[in-house]
Design an enzyme around this catalytic site. Sequence first.
Site, PDB file in Angstrom:
ATOM      1  CG  ASP A  25      -1.796   1.176   1.346  1.00  0.00           C
ATOM      2  OD1 ASP A  25      -2.394   1.567   0.323  1.00  0.00           O
ATOM      3  OD2 ASP A  25      -1.883   1.754   2.443  1.00  0.00           O
ATOM      4  CG  ASP A  27      -1.358   7.618   0.840  1.00  0.00           C
ATOM      5  OD1 ASP A  27      -0.627   8.623   0.797  1.00  0.00           O
ATOM      6  OD2 ASP A  27      -2.032   7.215  -0.128  1.00  0.00           O
TER       7      ASP A  27
END
Length: 215
Positions: A25, A27
């Site tokens: 991922d 953020d």
Amino acid sequence: MHPQLERSRLLVKPFSIPQPALFLDRDGVLIEDRNYLSDPNEVQLCTGARDLLVHASQRGWPAVLITNQSGIARGYFNWHDYELVSDRLLKLLGVSAPLAAIYANGHGPQAPPTSWRKPSPAMLLAAVDDLNIDLNRSILVGDRLTDLQAGASACLPWLVHVLSGHGKRERPAVEQWASECAHSTSKNLDFELVLLESLLNFPLDLLKPNFEPAP
């Protein structure tokens, strides 16, 4: 693929034979979560992120970024802003910590389940088609439950949850979900869950040397 709300940036050529990948991922995992980040000057790598990608590269593992960017659908920023953030991220990582591809979607929470928005596995499946990725040997790292659910739906054997980003808030839900999966007979819920404080604690032995044979 929805051309207005889904886009990819391929940074390597497809592999000649299927390769396992390290999916991450963005953020809260690779960079600090700034809540709808649109300013490239605010991009800051998470602790341990660059070192992990360096190790992955040295061991022949392509790193693939998969990110939900609902700020697009919400009108907080546009794809041009997003690309500037991506450019800054790549500059901070440098050539020794490369990404193989970046997949992003701008869907909001009401996106259909067939979209690229996690927990859909669609971005991982797109990487299979684009790069020749072997999901059955791949690893996913996320800070949200939806990240891990996407990995489970794609039948990844290893899911890693970190406490950075939204990780502390999400950890109880992750543990509850993993417990429920452990009692399920569904094949795509057969995975190993690794709980980490940060990427500094990533078990590097999971990244077994993997190099594509020369043609």
